[in-house]
Design a protein around this motif. Structure first.
Motif, short mmCIF file in Angstrom:
data_model
loop_
_atom_site.label_atom_id
_atom_site.label_comp_id
_atom_site.label_asym_id
_atom_site.label_seq_id
_atom_site.Cartn_x
_atom_site.Cartn_y
_atom_site.Cartn_z
N GLU A 90 0.84 -1.19 0.00
CA GLU A 90 0.00 0.00 0.00
C GLU A 90 0.88 1.24 0.00
OE1 GLU A 90 -3.25 2.35 2.84
OE2 GLU A 90 -2.46 0.39 3.46
N LEU A 91 0.69 2.08 -1.01
CA LEU A 91 1.44 3.31 -1.13
C LEU A 91 0.58 4.49 -0.67
CD1 LEU A 91 3.06 2.82 -4.67
CD2 LEU A 91 4.03 2.21 -2.44
N VAL A 92 1.14 5.31 0.21
CA VAL A 92 0.45 6.51 0.66
C VAL A 92 1.34 7.69 0.29
CG1 VAL A 92 -0.51 7.76 2.61
CG2 VAL A 92 -0.64 5.26 2.54
N TYR A 93 0.76 8.65 -0.43
CA TYR A 93 1.56 9.70 -1.04
C TYR A 93 1.57 11.00 -0.23
CZ TYR A 93 0.94 6.51 -4.97
OH TYR A 93 0.92 5.39 -5.78
N PHE A 94 2.78 11.57 -0.12
CA PHE A 94 2.96 12.86 0.52
C PHE A 94 3.74 13.77 -0.43
CE2 PHE A 94 2.73 9.79 4.02
CZ PHE A 94 1.72 10.33 4.79
N GLU A 95 3.20 14.93 -0.72
CA GLU A 95 3.93 15.85 -1.57
C GLU A 95 5.11 16.48 -0.83
OE1 GLU A 95 3.11 19.59 -4.61
OE2 GLU A 95 1.44 18.43 -3.81
N SER A 96 5.05 16.49 0.48
CA SER A 96 6.11 17.08 1.29
C SER A 96 7.42 16.32 1.12
CB SER A 96 5.74 17.05 2.77
OG SER A 96 4.49 17.66 3.00
N ARG A 97 8.51 17.07 1.22
CA ARG A 97 9.82 16.44 1.27
C ARG A 97 10.02 15.84 2.66
NH1 ARG A 97 12.04 21.49 -1.45
NH2 ARG A 97 12.19 20.93 -3.65
N LEU A 98 10.78 14.76 2.73
CA LEU A 98 11.12 14.19 4.02
C LEU A 98 12.18 15.06 4.68
CD1 LEU A 98 10.90 11.92 6.11
CD2 LEU A 98 12.68 10.68 4.84
N SER A 99 11.94 15.42 5.92
CA SER A 99 12.88 16.24 6.69
C SER A 99 12.57 16.02 8.16
CB SER A 99 12.71 17.73 6.35
OG SER A 99 11.42 18.18 6.77
N LEU A 100 13.33 16.68 9.02
CA LEU A 100 13.06 16.57 10.46
C LEU A 100 11.67 17.10 10.79
CD1 LEU A 100 16.29 17.45 12.48
CD2 LEU A 100 14.87 15.39 12.67
N GLU A 101 11.21 18.08 10.03
CA GLU A 101 9.90 18.68 10.28
C GLU A 101 8.76 17.77 9.83
OE1 GLU A 101 12.46 20.41 8.82
OE2 GLU A 101 12.94 21.34 10.75
N THR A 102 9.02 16.90 8.83
CA THR A 102 7.94 16.07 8.28
C THR A 102 8.09 14.59 8.59
OG1 THR A 102 9.11 15.75 6.17
CG2 THR A 102 7.65 17.68 6.35
N VAL A 103 9.17 14.20 9.24
CA VAL A 103 9.43 12.78 9.46
C VAL A 103 8.33 12.10 10.27
CG1 VAL A 103 10.81 13.09 11.56
CG2 VAL A 103 11.21 11.10 10.08
N ALA A 104 7.60 12.87 11.07
CA ALA A 104 6.51 12.29 11.87
C ALA A 104 5.43 11.67 10.99
CB ALA A 104 5.91 13.35 12.79
N LEU A 105 5.36 12.09 9.74
CA LEU A 105 4.39 11.51 8.81
C LEU A 105 4.66 10.03 8.56
CD1 LEU A 105 4.24 14.39 6.14
CD2 LEU A 105 2.45 13.80 7.80
N ALA A 106 5.89 9.59 8.84
CA ALA A 106 6.27 8.20 8.58
C ALA A 106 5.84 7.25 9.69
CB ALA A 106 7.79 8.11 8.37
N LYS A 107 5.27 7.78 10.76
CA LYS A 107 4.81 6.91 11.84
C LYS A 107 3.77 5.92 11.31
CE LYS A 107 5.39 9.90 15.92
NZ LYS A 107 4.67 10.67 16.96
N SER A 108 3.85 4.72 11.79
CA SER A 108 2.92 3.63 11.46
C SER A 108 3.14 3.04 10.08
CB SER A 108 1.45 4.07 11.60
OG SER A 108 1.04 4.86 10.50
#
Length: 334
Positions: free
Chosen positions: A27-45
Motif C-alpha cells: 500500500e502506497l500513501v503519497y505525501f507531496e512534502s519532502r522528508l525532513s526533520l519537520e515532516t518525518v513524523a508523517l512516517a509513523k505507522s
C-alpha cells in the motif's frame, strides 16, 4: 507493507499507481512534502519510506525513522548522496535505489543543453516571437571535430559519449574504471588535467562524494580552454556556483548548462513563479545570456518514470517476500 512516499508529485503518483496494480500486498500513501526533520513524523505507522533526490536522509532523520520501526528506504533515483548510509547500516535499515532507469534520458538532456547553448535557440525563440529575425549574436559552432570531455562513464556517461561520438566529436573520458565498450568505440581515457586542458565541452556524469564535491572550482576552471562549455546534469554540488560565475565574468567559461544546482532543494520541483527566490547566486546565474538552467528535468521522460516506479515496487516486493535474497540485490546499497 505500508509505504510512505515522500516528494510525490502528480506524475509520480500516476506511474506508481500503475506499477502497484500488480503488487496488491503493498500500500502506497503519497505525501507531496519532502522528508525532513519537520515532516518525518508523517512516517509513523509505516513499514518503509520511498524518497527522492532532495529528501533529507541525514542521521537525525534516519534515527527518527528507526525509532518508528521503518524497515527500508526506497530511493526513486540513482543518486544517494543525501542518505547517511553509515547511519542506515547501523540501524539495519536497507537502502536501495534505481541505478538504471533510463541512461539515455539524462544523456540526451545534456546534449539538449549543449545544442541550446551552442546554437542559442533559447534566445532565437524569444526574438522570433517578437518579430526579430536578425541573426547577429546567434553565431554557433560545428560540433563535428570538437573535443568533448566526459567525467564519469557509467551508464549515463556511456550513453552521452555514444551520442557525441555520433556527432563526430573526439571524446575524452575520465573515470576510476575504464569502460570497455567505450574503448571499443574509440574514446580515449585521460587524467583530469589533460581533459581540462584539451576539451572544448566538458560534461559531468559522475556521482557526488567527498572526492567530487566542487570538482568544478576556480583551480580546475583555470586549467580549461578559454570559452569552455560546462554541462552538469548529475549533482549540483559538483560545481562551485560562485566560482563558476567568476569564470563566466572572466570569459574562461563561455557557456554553462545546468540541470542541477547545489541549493536546488529549496526551489526545484516547485512552482516559484509568484515567490521571491532568496538565493542571490542562483538569481545572478539567470542573468547571463550564455547560461541555461533547467529544473532537474534530465531524467523526466515517460520511459524513465515508468522504470523508476517499476523498479521501486519490485524492490519493495523483494524485500517483503525474500529479505535474505534482497540483501544480495544489486539495487541494495546497504
Amino acid at each position: 507493507m505500508k509505504v510512505a512516499v515522500f516528494s510525490c508529485k502528480p506524475y509520480d503518483k500516476r506511474t506508481l499507481d500503475v506499477a502497484s496494480e500488480a503488487a496488491s500486498d503493498i500500500e502506497l500513501v503519497y505525501f507531496e512534502s519532502r522528508l525532513s526533520l519537520e515532516t518525518v513524523a508523517l512516517a509513523k505507522s509505516y513499514d518503509a519510506v520511498s524518497c527522492f533526490v532532495n529528501d533529507d536522509l541525514s542521521r537525525p532523520v534516519i534515527e527518527q525513522l528507526a525509532e518508528y520501526g521503518i524497515g527500508a528506504i526506497a530511493m526513486r533515483c540513482a543518486g544517494y548522496n543525501n542518505v547517511d548510509l553509515y547511519c542506515a547500516k547501523a540501524f539495519s535499515i536497507p537502502v536501495f535505489h534505481v541505478p538504471d532507469y533510463s541512461p539515455t534520458s539524462v544523456a540526451e538532456h545534456a546534449v539538449a543543453l549543449i545544442m541550446t547553448l551552442n546554437r542559442k535557440t533559447h534566445r532565437a525563440y524569444h526574438r522570433v516571437k517578437e518579430g526579430n529575425f536578425a541573426l547577429e549574436g546567434l553565431m554557433g559552432f560545428n560540433l563535428e571535430g570538437k573535443t568533448v570531455g566526459c567525467i564519469g562513464t557509467g551508464r549515463i556517461g556511456e550513453a552521452f559519449c555514444r551520442i557525441m561520438n555520433g556527432f563526430g566529436c573526439q571524446v575524452l573520458c575520465h573515470d576510476l574504471f575504464e569502460n570497455e565498450r567505450l574503448l571499443a568505440l574509440g574514446v580515449e581515457y585521460v587524467d583530469l588535467e589533460s581533459l581540462y586542458a584539451k576539451s572544448d565541452i566538458i560534461s559531468l556524469h559522475c556521482p557526488l562524494n567527498a572526492s567530487t564535491h566542487h570538482l568544478i572550482n576556480r583551480s580546475s576552471i583555470e586549467k580549461m580552454k578559454d570559452g569552455v562549455m560546462i554541462i552538469n546534469t548529475s549533482r549540483g554540488a559538483l560545481v562551485n556556483a560562485q566560482e563558476a560565475i567568476d569564470g563566466l565574468y572572466s570569459g574562461k567559461i563561455g557557456y554553462l548548462g545546468l540541470d542541477v544546482y547545489e541549493q536546488e532543494g529549496k526551489i526545484f520541483f516547485e512552482d516559484m513563479s509568484s515567490h521571491i527566490i532568496h538565493d542571490t547566486v542562483f538569481q545572478l546565474l539567470l542573468t547571463f545570456p550564455n547560461v541555461v538552467v533547467t529544473g532537474h528535468q534530465g531524467y523526466f521522460t515517460d520511459i524513465a518514470l515508468h522504470h523508476i516506479a517499476d523498479t521501486t515496487l519490485a524492490n519493495l516486493e523483494q524485500l517483503q517476500h525474500s529479505p535474505d535474497a534482497f540483501q544480495r540485490e544489486l539495487t541494495a546499497i546497504c
